[in-house]
Design a protein around this motif. Structure first.
Motif, PDB file in Angstrom:
ATOM      1  N   LEU A 221       0.849  -1.087   0.116  1.00 16.74           N
ATOM      2  CA  LEU A 221       0.065   0.067   0.021  1.00 16.74           C
ATOM      3  C   LEU A 221       0.857   1.356  -0.008  1.00 16.74           C
ATOM      4  N   LYS A 222       1.874   1.232   0.952  1.00 18.30           N
ATOM      5  CA  LYS A 222       2.850   2.344   0.781  1.00 18.30           C
ATOM      6  C   LYS A 222       3.245   2.659  -0.440  1.00 18.30           C
ATOM      7  N   ARG A 223       3.835   1.608  -0.920  1.00 19.82           N
ATOM      8  CA  ARG A 223       4.501   1.828  -2.099  1.00 19.82           C
ATOM      9  C   ARG A 223       3.577   2.379  -3.354  1.00 19.82           C
ATOM     10  N   LEU A 224       2.221   1.969  -3.416  1.00 22.07           N
ATOM     11  CA  LEU A 224       1.620   2.358  -4.398  1.00 22.07           C
ATOM     12  C   LEU A 224       0.953   3.932  -4.064  1.00 22.07           C
ATOM     13  N   ASP A 225       0.813   3.837  -2.936  1.00 17.34           N
ATOM     14  CA  ASP A 225       0.559   5.560  -2.116  1.00 17.34           C
ATOM     15  C   ASP A 225       1.788   6.252  -2.674  1.00 17.34           C
TER      16      ASP A 225
ATOM     17  N   GLU B 155       0.906   9.676  -5.013  1.00 16.76           N
ATOM     18  CA  GLU B 155       1.520  11.003  -4.671  1.00 16.76           C
ATOM     19  C   GLU B 155       2.149  11.619  -5.940  1.00 16.76           C
ATOM     20  N   ALA B 156       3.163  10.893  -6.573  1.00 18.19           N
ATOM     21  CA  ALA B 156       4.006  11.203  -7.703  1.00 18.19           C
ATOM     22  C   ALA B 156       2.959  11.718  -8.767  1.00 18.19           C
ATOM     23  N   LEU B 157       1.970  10.799  -8.958  1.00 18.57           N
ATOM     24  CA  LEU B 157       1.167  11.167 -10.067  1.00 18.57           C
ATOM     25  C   LEU B 157       0.383  12.529  -9.778  1.00 18.57           C
ATOM     26  N   ARG B 158      -0.094  12.548  -8.393  1.00 25.50           N
ATOM     27  CA  ARG B 158      -0.735  13.700  -8.230  1.00 25.50           C
ATOM     28  C   ARG B 158       0.095  15.095  -8.273  1.00 25.50           C
ATOM     29  N   SER B 159       1.252  14.867  -8.147  1.00 24.90           N
ATOM     30  CA  SER B 159       2.150  16.027  -8.411  1.00 24.90           C
ATOM     31  C   SER B 159       3.021  16.198  -9.444  1.00 24.90           C
TER      32      SER B 159
ATOM     33  N   ALA C  28       7.321  10.314 -14.354  1.00 22.67           N
ATOM     34  CA  ALA C  28       8.624   9.711 -14.423  1.00 22.67           C
ATOM     35  C   ALA C  28       8.961   8.715 -13.133  1.00 22.67           C
ATOM     36  N   ASP C  29       8.699   9.754 -12.045  1.00 22.26           N
ATOM     37  CA  ASP C  29       8.955   9.095 -10.662  1.00 22.26           C
ATOM     38  C   ASP C  29       7.972   8.043 -10.405  1.00 22.26           C
ATOM     39  N   ALA C  30       6.971   8.122 -10.721  1.00 22.44           N
ATOM     40  CA  ALA C  30       5.895   7.157 -10.589  1.00 22.44           C
ATOM     41  C   ALA C  30       6.210   6.031 -11.230  1.00 22.44           C
ATOM     42  N   ILE C  31       6.600   6.210 -12.443  1.00 24.64           N
ATOM     43  CA  ILE C  31       6.760   4.688 -13.241  1.00 24.64           C
ATOM     44  C   ILE C  31       8.138   4.083 -12.553  1.00 24.64           C
TER      45      ILE C  31
ATOM     46  N   GLU D  71      -1.935   5.091 -16.190  1.00 22.91           N
ATOM     47  CA  GLU D  71      -2.149   6.309 -15.825  1.00 22.91           C
ATOM     48  C   GLU D  71      -0.914   7.316 -15.851  1.00 22.91           C
ATOM     49  N   ALA D  72       0.297   6.579 -15.284  1.00 18.38           N
ATOM     50  CA  ALA D  72       1.512   7.336 -15.392  1.00 18.38           C
ATOM     51  C   ALA D  72       2.311   7.426 -16.671  1.00 18.38           C
ATOM     52  N   LEU D  73       2.022   6.296 -17.587  1.00 19.65           N
ATOM     53  CA  LEU D  73       2.262   6.414 -18.950  1.00 19.65           C
ATOM     54  C   LEU D  73       1.662   7.527 -19.587  1.00 19.65           C
TER      55      LEU D  73
END
Lengths: 335, 214
Positions: free
Chosen positions: A254-258, A262-266, A270-273, A298-300
């Motif tokens: 959960l923490k990892r995907l959070d 968070e990266a996607l939100r901000s 690239a970080d998200a990926i 979503e990230a892509l």
């Protein structure tokens, strides 16, 4: 209502998410399906033909690797079943076999990376490993399949291969894995995103400074395994999976995907990926890996790599076209 | 056609009487079974079972069918599907099965009648949570049992819509069609279900926290 985002993706409440996610792991006892088949008067033959195709599908999309570590023996069976199903059934199964190959390439890359030195030492070796790896978008992540139940009938015996799970003797050394790597597929060299695979350690606490941009050029997986890929795949067969179950921790996942969210939100796609790559490496059999596929799409998309997103989506659509995750992906792609 | 939407007493008949996805307009409530040959039927049914059994089993569980009855309920969904096999559109199998599952689960719940009133409390008391974060310590099975306890709180109508939207990924119009209710009803049920879910989880958290501090 259709515009609403499912709670699982929108809630910030960990307990709510834990509860909602727990539904995914529920499954019937192993006798339930055979009993239902018997009640419906379906013979073993009919079930096993279908199950054979199911094995190929499941293997193609990572279900096999998800359950237990693979041995070389089971690996051979695994591929064999894929081929057999390809012969027995028509077009669809052929695609499954092709996907097995693509998945194999994906797995070998994971091994090369797993064998690479930890971040503090990473550099030349992991860079080379990354170079040999196809671009991430090219390859299907191992998503959470609708995990087709297999008939226990004798004819479905190849499935039993997945259950063979001896403890791995030793992991291949980094040098071995990297050293045997052959020149990378051209599209991997071209893809700047390969660098993201060098993220070895959980990057949750400190985002990688050098998170590279995501490749926008469409990449293609090599259709067959090279010698290096075979070697790495063999190494994978021996070495992977041993930490998947024991290290499993829903809270950690959960923490990892959070962190990804968070990266996607901000806006740090690239970080998200990079986080997703790290997640996939640490939790190859993670309970939340389908959700990770959704986040990857979503990230892509955010990174402008629509082709990559569509490839990820395609894998999920093929086996779980109507599931919650597929619905979410459709929504993302429609934007 | 009006007859088709009347609830009947037998679970099977009740489910059969429903018109999933309006596939029955031409053929009426009973499957004719004349399109597919025997072998084709068997193959298609086997494929349906292999692909969707687990999914159907899981959804009847979430709809509130207890674990002990879930095998039977899932099996019944497929028995009903086997009678209507010719009417199940390719690519819409899952939706069809879920629409049947909604009815089968409703009947299974009615048959069950007595719902253990205190199912939630003992479970929560049993959870041993060593850390500061209760949810971190929940294993999947515990989390699922708690999820079911929370879903039980919603009541059947809200629960069905909630499960279909939040866990199965159906859209509002799909749910309306699947449950044979107006879209506005589906929407308002989901809204109320979410409110009830949040409240129920909040109550649960309080109890979990109490458990931790004990």
């Amino acid at each position: 209502m259709s515009e609403l985002t499912p709670l699982l993706l929108s809630t910030t409440d960990d307990l709510e998410r834990s509860l909602l996610r727990s539904a995914d792991s529920d499954e019937p006892g192993e006798n339930a399906l055979p009993r239902a088949a018997a009640a419906l008067g379906i013979g073993a033959a009919a079930m096993s033909v279908v199950a054979g195709v199911a094995v190929a599908e499941q293997a193609a999309l990572g279900g096999a690797a998800a359950a237990k570590p693979l041995t070389l023996l089971s690996l051979a069976k695994w591929l064999g079943v894929g081929v057999t199903a390809g012969v027995v059934a028509s077009g669809g199964a052929h695609a499954a076999v092709v996907t097995v190959e693509r998945y194999a390439a994906f797995e070998q890359r994971e091994v090369a990376l797993a064998a690479a030195p930890a971040p503090k030492k990473r550099g030349k070796a992991s860079a080379r490993a990354a170079e040999t790896a196809p671009a991430p978008e090219a390859l299907p992540a191992p998503p959470d399949l609708p995990e087709i139940e297999l008939s226990p009938e004798p004819a479905a015996a190849p499935a039993a291969g997945f259950a063979v799970a001896p403890a791995p003797a030793a992991l291949p050394t980094p040098e071995a894995a990297v050293g045997t790597a052959l020149p990378p597929p051209p599209e991997a060299v071209a893809g700047p995103s390969v660098g993201s695979f060098s993220i070895e350690a959980p990057p949750v606490a400190s985002p990688p400074a050098e998170a590279p941009p995501v490749a926008s050029a469409p990449a293609k997986a090599p259709p067959v395994m090279s010698k290096a890929e075979e070697a790495a795949f063999a190494a994978m067969a021996l070495g992977r999976g041993h930490d998947g179950q024991s290290a499993w921790s829903l809270a950690e996942e959960l923490k990892r995907l959070d962190a990804v969210r968070e990266a996607l939100r901000s806006g740090r796609a690239a970080d998200a990926i990079a986080y997703l790559d790290a997640y996939r490496k640490q939790f190859p059999t993670g309970a939340l890996r389908t959700e990770a596929v959704v986040l990857r799409v979503e990230a892509l998309l955010k990174a402008g790599n629509r082709a990559g997103a569509e490839r990820q989506a395609e894998v999920l659509f093929r086996t779980a076209p109507e599931g919650r995750h597929a619905a979410r992906i459709r929504e993302l792609l429609a934007r | 056609m009006a007859l088709l939407v009347r609830p009947l007493t037998s679970p099977t008949l009740d489910a059969l009487s429903f018109e999933p996805l309006e596939l029955d307009r031409e053929s009426g409530p009973v499957a004719k079974g004349t399109v597919l040959g025997k072998e084709e039927r068997s193959e298609r049914l086997a494929a349906l079972l292999n692909t969707h059994f687990r999914d159907v089993w899981r959804v009847v569980r979430r709809f509130g069918v207890p674990e002990a009855a879930a095998d039977d309920a899932a099996q019944e969904v497929f028995i009903i599907a086997s009678r209507k096999l010719d009417q199940i559109e390719h690519g819409r199998e899952r939706r069809f099965l879920h629409s049947v599952a909604v009815r089968v689960a409703a009947n299974a719940r009615r048959a069950r009648e007595v719902r253990p009133e205190n199912a939630e409390s003992p479970l929560i008391e049993r959870i041993h949570s060593p850390g500061p974060s209760p949810e971190a310590a929940l294993d999947q099975k515990q989390a699922r049992a708690l999820l079911d306890a929370v879903l039980d709180d919603l009541g059947d109508d809200l629960r069905t819509v909630f499960v279909l939207f939040e866990l199965e990924g159906y859209s509002g119009p799909e749910i309306a069609e699947l449950c044979d209710i107006p879209l506005g009803t589906a929407t308002s049920r989901l809204r109320r279900a979410r409110e009830a879910f949040h409240e129920s989880v909040a109550r649960l958290r309080l109890r979990l926290d109490r458990g931790v501090s004990r």
